[in-house]
Design a protein around this motif. Structure first.
Motif, mmCIF file in Angstrom:
data_model
loop_
_atom_site.group_PDB
_atom_site.id
_atom_site.type_symbol
_atom_site.label_atom_id
_atom_site.label_comp_id
_atom_site.label_asym_id
_atom_site.label_seq_id
_atom_site.Cartn_x
_atom_site.Cartn_y
_atom_site.Cartn_z
ATOM 1 N N LYS A 1 -0.205 -1.737 -11.381
ATOM 2 C CA LYS A 1 0.854 -1.357 -10.467
ATOM 3 C C LYS A 1 1.434 0.021 -10.794
ATOM 4 O O LYS A 1 2.588 0.306 -10.535
ATOM 5 C CB LYS A 1 1.979 -2.407 -10.469
ATOM 6 N N SER B 1 -3.101 5.756 0.940
ATOM 7 C CA SER B 1 -3.918 5.147 -0.115
ATOM 8 C C SER B 1 -5.312 4.750 0.359
ATOM 9 O O SER B 1 -6.078 4.180 -0.402
ATOM 10 C CB SER B 1 -3.208 3.908 -0.671
ATOM 11 N N ASP C 1 0.840 -1.202 0.000
ATOM 12 C CA ASP C 1 0.000 0.000 0.000
ATOM 13 C C ASP C 1 0.875 1.252 0.000
ATOM 14 O O ASP C 1 1.878 1.341 0.711
ATOM 15 C CB ASP C 1 -0.889 0.024 1.247
ATOM 16 N N ARG C 2 0.450 2.233 -0.792
ATOM 17 C CA ARG C 2 1.127 3.521 -0.789
ATOM 18 C C ARG C 2 0.684 4.321 0.433
ATOM 19 O O ARG C 2 -0.441 4.152 0.905
ATOM 20 C CB ARG C 2 0.781 4.313 -2.059
ATOM 21 N N ASP D 1 -4.589 -1.049 -7.973
ATOM 22 C CA ASP D 1 -4.069 -0.057 -8.918
ATOM 23 C C ASP D 1 -3.857 -0.749 -10.246
ATOM 24 O O ASP D 1 -3.305 -1.827 -10.319
ATOM 25 C CB ASP D 1 -2.747 0.546 -8.422
ATOM 26 N N ASN E 1 1.169 4.432 -10.804
ATOM 27 C CA ASN E 1 0.752 5.486 -9.893
ATOM 28 C C ASN E 1 -0.671 5.894 -10.219
ATOM 29 O O ASN E 1 -0.955 6.393 -11.310
ATOM 30 C CB ASN E 1 1.701 6.678 -10.050
ATOM 31 N N SER F 1 7.108 2.232 -9.014
ATOM 32 C CA SER F 1 6.705 0.942 -8.456
ATOM 33 C C SER F 1 7.630 0.405 -7.371
ATOM 34 O O SER F 1 7.376 -0.687 -6.846
ATOM 35 C CB SER F 1 6.615 -0.102 -9.587
ATOM 36 N N CYS G 1 7.698 -3.161 -5.709
ATOM 37 C CA CYS G 1 7.892 -3.227 -4.267
ATOM 38 C C CYS G 1 6.652 -3.855 -3.626
ATOM 39 O O CYS G 1 5.604 -3.225 -3.521
ATOM 40 C CB CYS G 1 8.126 -1.817 -3.715
ATOM 41 N N LEU H 1 8.187 3.585 -2.968
ATOM 42 C CA LEU H 1 6.827 3.939 -2.542
ATOM 43 C C LEU H 1 6.760 4.380 -1.091
ATOM 44 O O LEU H 1 5.932 5.201 -0.713
ATOM 45 C CB LEU H 1 5.897 2.727 -2.695
ATOM 46 N N LEU H 2 7.629 3.777 -0.275
ATOM 47 C CA LEU H 2 7.478 3.904 1.166
ATOM 48 C C LEU H 2 8.672 4.627 1.768
ATOM 49 O O LEU H 2 9.823 4.380 1.367
ATOM 50 C CB LEU H 2 7.361 2.512 1.799
ATOM 51 N N HIS I 1 3.028 -3.026 4.383
ATOM 52 C CA HIS I 1 4.324 -3.694 4.387
ATOM 53 C C HIS I 1 4.573 -4.438 5.699
ATOM 54 O O HIS I 1 5.492 -5.257 5.794
ATOM 55 C CB HIS I 1 5.449 -2.699 4.095
#
Length: 526
Positions: free
Chosen positions: A384, A202, A198-199, A381, A386, A269, A237, A272-273, A209
């Motif tokens: 994958k 989101s 998850d971004r 998404d 944005n 991709s 990721c 992200l985190l 993660h």
């Protein structure tokens, strides 16, 4: 001697069987009766036996193969030539000798195994040989045990594992009529798809993660169960990265496919985190991958078709590898059983294998690890990418579609005289038009200029069939009837995401994009 043997082996492996046979037979006639020379020579007769369609010729090469392996064994007493002599003797019909040889080989292998290190590379061949001997003697339970143990040996190449499996299938076909009876004992190819983490911001959590340890453990268990030693995936990721890292940890071969250039993929991709070592882990996998394929440096990173093409390419590469190595492909999916919001994600991957390949899919249910996480507002998404970037695309009519394309032209067309041009148009272009009219699935777009032809098809198979028909038409036509020289055609084929758009000059729909350009560049070197 060794260099000639290796050259002959390389020739045999690439299909130049007669040339390899000639080189090895020359060595034998020069007095080289060692196990390697005689064994390789026997192998070329075995290959010819398997490829021949003439019954008499097949019988002759089978007999020669059996006699050479038996001669090599009697001279050298090696378990390699012994087990091959037993196997080919059984197939030839000399059952009594085959059983006797198999028993002798078992004794040689058991004695040899007492004098080598358990982690020696030779241990694998001893296990494989014992399995074949058990098969020849009709003990399928013992054969299964030895094949399993041999397949679990680390450090063996995919080609070696493939050779063992091919021989097992050959024997099983002869003994039981079912060549796939012990396929479960052998290593497999895993092709993977799963969501990204998850971004931040989101919305409702889907794959935070924090679930990584649980998912990593489950992927590790599945790879062990499948005995997967070769893998194909992208490298976003999340599930992709965990899959690739886990397979590398097991000593497996990882093959990575990126849909577009690395820098853009990493930005969209991977990075992200906040915190963590995602970028470093991404680079580590790339450095240790067997292959890294970038599908296009110019692809649209915000279009779902780009990712759908990546999924299809992953599956295709895995299937090609499986055909070359004789290994089963198993799709492995990390999924929460929800329909996707767009093309290119895990759902597209699942659809490909269930609808087009009718494959057996291994699913890791993501929701079993999510516990109390709320999924009510979570959406996959598309591909994958944005989500915000994709949402900003205000040109819905210019979304990409995956198509198959052909570019073709006639070699030496510019040397035709003005007198010959009308005949060329009537008989070459006229013939091409007739070929198109006969197609069950004609091109969705076609164009010509001079001698050049461009066609766009919905399906790769239709493009391939038309290309073969076009080749045969040019090769077989008697062009001299129309005062034309013998014509030769160059044909380039490719498939990928392209942009359907209205051409204001031609006043009709056409297709453009990086993959159209690539097809055009393939054709001149065909």
């Amino acid at each position: 001697l060794r260099l000639i043997q290796l050259q002959a082996l390389a020739l045999a492996r690439t299909g130049a069987t007669r040339r390899a046979n000639g080189m090895l037979d020359k060595l034998r006639r020069a007095g080289h009766q060692d196990e390697e020379t005689l064994g390789l020579l026997a192998r070329t007769h075995k290959d010819t036996w398997q490829l021949s369609t003439d019954a008499e010729e097949r019988r002759k090469h089978l007999k020669t193969c059996y006699e050479l392996y038996r001669d090599a064994y009697q001279r050298n007493r090696g378990y390699y030539s012994g087990i091959n002599a037993a196997a080919m003797g059984l197939i030839y019909g000399d059952r009594e000798t085959a059983h006797q040889l198999a028993q002798e080989v078992i004794e040689i292998c058991l004695v040899t195994s007492e004098h080598i290190s358990p982690d020696s590379g030779e241990q694998y061949w001893l296990e494989a040989t014992l399995a074949e001997a058990a098969l020849i003697l009709g003990n399928l339970e013992m054969a299964e045990e030895y094949y399993r143990r041999g397949s679990e040996e680390s450090g063996m190449s995919s080609v070696d594992l493939s050779r063992t499996r091919s021989q097992a299938r050959l024997l099983l076909e002869h003994i039981t009529g079912n060549p796939n009876l012990l396929d479960h004992c052998f290593a497999r190819i895993a092709v993977f798809s799963g969501p990204m983490f998850d971004r931040p911001g989101s919305g409702a959590p889907r794959f935070p993660h924090s679930l990584e340890p649980d998912i990593r453990r489950e992927i590790h268990n599945r790879l062990n169960e499948l005995n997967a030693q070769v893998g194909f995936s992208s490298l976003a990721c999340g599930g992709d990265l965990i899959f690739a890292e886990t397979l590398l940890e097991r000593g497996g071969e990882v093959n990575i496919v990126l849909p577009f250039k690395k820098e853009d993929f990493k930005r969209l991709s991977v990075d992200l985190l906040p915190g963590g070592e995602w970028g470093e882990r991404f680079e580590y996998v790339l450095r240790n991958a067997a292959t890294v394929t970038t599908l296009s440096e110019l692809s649209n990173a915000t279009d779902g078709a780009t990712y759908d093409f990546c999924n299809q390419t992953l599956s295709g590469l895995a299937l090609l590898k499986s055909r070359f190595l004789g290994m089963d492909v198993v799709p492995l999916v990390l999924w929460d059983a929800r329909r996707a919001a767009g093309p290119g994600g895990t759902q597209s991957f699942l659809d490909y294998w269930t609808k087009r390949r009718n494959g057996q899919i291994q699913v890791i249910p993501l929701d079993q690890f999510q516990g109390s996480l709320s999924l009510s507002n979570a959406t996959e998404d598309a591909g994958k990418a944005n989500e915000e970037t994709m949402a900003s695309d205000s040109s819905p009519n210019f979304k990409q579609e995956i198509k198959a394309m052909i570019f073709a032209d006639i070699v030496g067309y510019t040397r035709l005289t003005e007198v010959q041009i009308p005949a060329f148009v009537a008989h070459f272009l006229g013939g091409v038009a007739r070929l198109m009219e006969e197609l069950k699935n004609p091109p969705v777009h076609h164009n010509t200029w001079g001698d050049a032809i461009c066609c766009v098809f919905d399906r790769v198979a239709d493009a391939g069939l038309f290309a073969l028909n076009l080749r045969d038409f040019v090769s077989h036509a008697r062009w001299s009837k129309w005062n034309l020289p013998p014509l030769q055609i160059r044909i380039g084929l490719h498939a990928g995401p392209v942009i359907p758009c209205y051409d204001p000059v031609l006043k009709k729909m056409t297709y453009n994009g990086a993959h159209v350009n690539r097809t055009a560049r393939i054709e001149p070197i065909a």
